[in-house]
Design a protein around this motif. Structure first.
Motif, PDB file in Angstrom:
ATOM      1  N   ASP A 176      37.769  40.659  29.488  1.00  0.00           N
ATOM      2  CA  ASP A 176      38.740  40.040  30.394  1.00  0.00           C
ATOM      3  C   ASP A 176      38.395  40.361  31.843  1.00  0.00           C
ATOM      4  O   ASP A 176      38.360  41.527  32.246  1.00  0.00           O
ATOM      5  N   ILE A 177      38.121  39.326  32.637  1.00  0.00           N
ATOM      6  CA  ILE A 177      37.775  39.540  34.049  1.00  0.00           C
ATOM      7  C   ILE A 177      38.890  39.047  34.964  1.00  0.00           C
ATOM      8  O   ILE A 177      38.703  38.964  36.177  1.00  0.00           O
ATOM      9  N   SER A 178      40.043  38.755  34.396  1.00  0.00           N
ATOM     10  CA  SER A 178      41.120  38.154  35.190  1.00  0.00           C
ATOM     11  C   SER A 178      41.603  39.073  36.303  1.00  0.00           C
ATOM     12  O   SER A 178      42.080  38.598  37.337  1.00  0.00           O
ATOM     13  N   ALA A 179      41.482  40.388  36.097  1.00  0.00           N
ATOM     14  CA  ALA A 179      41.956  41.331  37.112  1.00  0.00           C
ATOM     15  C   ALA A 179      40.872  41.716  38.117  1.00  0.00           C
ATOM     16  O   ALA A 179      41.138  42.495  39.040  1.00  0.00           O
ATOM     17  N   LEU A 180      39.659  41.178  37.937  1.00  0.00           N
ATOM     18  CA  LEU A 180      38.536  41.629  38.760  1.00  0.00           C
ATOM     19  C   LEU A 180      38.683  41.242  40.220  1.00  0.00           C
ATOM     20  O   LEU A 180      38.004  41.791  41.083  1.00  0.00           O
ATOM     21  N   ASP A 181      39.584  40.321  40.501  1.00  0.00           N
ATOM     22  CA  ASP A 181      39.808  39.845  41.865  1.00  0.00           C
ATOM     23  C   ASP A 181      40.886  40.647  42.596  1.00  0.00           C
ATOM     24  O   ASP A 181      41.185  40.355  43.745  1.00  0.00           O
ATOM     25  N   SER A 182      41.457  41.639  41.952  1.00  0.00           N
ATOM     26  CA  SER A 182      42.596  42.350  42.527  1.00  0.00           C
ATOM     27  C   SER A 182      42.158  43.503  43.407  1.00  0.00           C
ATOM     28  O   SER A 182      41.047  44.025  43.287  1.00  0.00           O
ATOM     29  N   ALA A 183      43.066  43.950  44.277  1.00  0.00           N
ATOM     30  CA  ALA A 183      42.779  45.093  45.143  1.00  0.00           C
ATOM     31  C   ALA A 183      42.551  46.357  44.322  1.00  0.00           C
ATOM     32  O   ALA A 183      41.702  47.191  44.665  1.00  0.00           O
ATOM     33  N   GLU A 184      43.285  46.500  43.227  1.00  0.00           N
ATOM     34  CA  GLU A 184      43.135  47.688  42.384  1.00  0.00           C
ATOM     35  C   GLU A 184      41.745  47.730  41.755  1.00  0.00           C
ATOM     36  O   GLU A 184      41.069  48.768  41.757  1.00  0.00           O
ATOM     37  N   ALA A 185      41.294  46.592  41.234  1.00  0.00           N
ATOM     38  CA  ALA A 185      39.984  46.546  40.593  1.00  0.00           C
ATOM     39  C   ALA A 185      38.874  46.767  41.595  1.00  0.00           C
ATOM     40  O   ALA A 185      37.876  47.447  41.302  1.00  0.00           O
ATOM     41  N   LEU A 186      39.025  46.229  42.790  1.00  0.00           N
ATOM     42  CA  LEU A 186      37.964  46.320  43.783  1.00  0.00           C
ATOM     43  C   LEU A 186      37.900  47.674  44.467  1.00  0.00           C
ATOM     44  O   LEU A 186      37.125  47.861  45.393  1.00  0.00           O
ATOM     45  N   GLY A 187      38.686  48.623  44.002  1.00  0.00           N
ATOM     46  CA  GLY A 187      38.521  50.002  44.462  1.00  0.00           C
ATOM     47  C   GLY A 187      37.420  50.724  43.715  1.00  0.00           C
ATOM     48  O   GLY A 187      37.101  51.870  44.031  1.00  0.00           O
ATOM     49  N   SER A 188      36.827  50.058  42.728  1.00  0.00           N
ATOM     50  CA  SER A 188      35.767  50.632  41.900  1.00  0.00           C
ATOM     51  C   SER A 188      34.411  50.108  42.342  1.00  0.00           C
ATOM     52  O   SER A 188      34.229  48.899  42.533  1.00  0.00           O
ATOM     53  N   THR A 189      33.447  51.020  42.485  1.00  0.00           N
ATOM     54  CA  THR A 189      32.092  50.614  42.856  1.00  0.00           C
ATOM     55  C   THR A 189      31.532  49.605  41.864  1.00  0.00           C
ATOM     56  O   THR A 189      30.938  48.587  42.251  1.00  0.00           O
TER      57      THR A 189
END
Length: 306
Positions: free
Chosen positions: A40-53
């Protein structure tokens, strides 16, 4: 006319950048293929997800491949040369036919995880020094395991990597030397230096298991600003090794006209590579696909879009 595609690296990611892609066959195919590998990549666009390298780099790769496909499939715009800044090199390698999208996703996932592990503890970072020439920065930063030159972006923008303590000291000395700005970058790791030598070795091992394919576009290396044609092994060496060596983007940008590149297209997100190429090689016409794929297609496309 020779056209270069430019692929931004970590730090350019934006919340919502995947959702901002045009809703067409190329985008849907890219997102579907990514989900097959990553889940599931639906959350990959979120600010929370983009805190990960790792997530940052994966999202940039997905965006890069989707944009490349849109330009090619919808508008007939394809590159004769590709250049990716840091993690952007993996999108460039896909566009050059050296990696499949699936292979690139796996490589970037490994790269991000390894980079994060190397910098576990949070004492590492990166900072951009603006307003000083490279020779001055080199005098201030002799290069150690705690502080090094990571990116040479332009004649007067040099990015440093190192420990937070060493970067704080470098900020003081750079300001004393006349730097206009010294800004900490929005990245949770330090890269393009000795801290990532293990990452480079592990990536080389993975890439060595992949087939060597014929390139469909020339590839500019991060490490040496060299043009690679029909040498997938050399591309793999750059993809692996560059995480532990400085990115020579300024040299890449200055060399593009020597290879008869007349137009450069940055894939989304952001505009930074457009600006850097426009500054270093003003004779090149620069386009940003994120401002409108239809604009790029109208100026450079090989077919009418309906």
């Amino acid at each position: 006319m020779n056209t270069a595609f430019l692929y931004p690296g970590q730090g350019s990611q934006r919340v919502g950048m995947l959702g901002a892609l045009p809703d067409n066959v190329a985008t849907r195919r890219t997102l579907s293929e990514a989900a097959e590998v990553l889940g599931d990549i639906s959350a990959l666009d979120s600010a929370e997800a983009l805190g990960s390298t790792t997530n940052d780099q994966l999202a940039l790769l997905i965006c890069a491949v989707a944009a490349t496909r849109i330009l090619g499939d919808e508008y007939g715009v394809t590159p004769t040369m590709v250049a990716g800044h840091s993690a952007g090199a993996f999108g460039a390698a896909v566009a050059a036919g050296v990696l499949t999208f699936t292979e690139a996703l796996e490589a970037v996932r490994r790269r991000g995880d390894l980079m994060a592990a190397a910098c576990a503890g949070g004492q590492w970072g990166m900072a951009a020094v603006t307003g000083l020439p490279l020779r001055t920065v080199r005098a201030l930063v002799p290069g150690t395991a705690e502080l090094w030159i990571a990116n040479i972006n332009s004649a007067d923008q040099i990015v440093l990597g190192g420990t937070t303590a060493a970067l704080a000291h470098a900020r003081e000395t750079a300001q004393q030397a006349g730097a206009r700005d010294v800004d900490m970058l929005d990245v949770p790791v330090a890269s393009h230096g000795p801290i990532q030598s293990g990452t480079a070795a592990a990536l080389a091992e993975y890439l060595a298991t992949l087939p060597l394919r014929t390139q469909t576009a020339a590839y500019m290396t991060n490490m040496g600003a060299r043009r690679i044609v029909n040498d997938a092994a050399a591309v793999f060496a750059d993809l692996a090794g560059s995480v532990a060596h400085p990115v020579r983007w300024y040299d890449i940008a200055r060399l593009l006209p020597e290879f008869d590149v007349a137009a450069a297209v940055q894939v989304p997100p952001g505009h930074v590579l457009c600006r850097l190429v426009a500054s270093a090689a003003p004779q090149i016409k620069v386009f940003n696909a994120g401002d409108g794929f239809d604009v790029v297609g109208a100026r450079l496309g090989g077919r009418q879009h309906y």
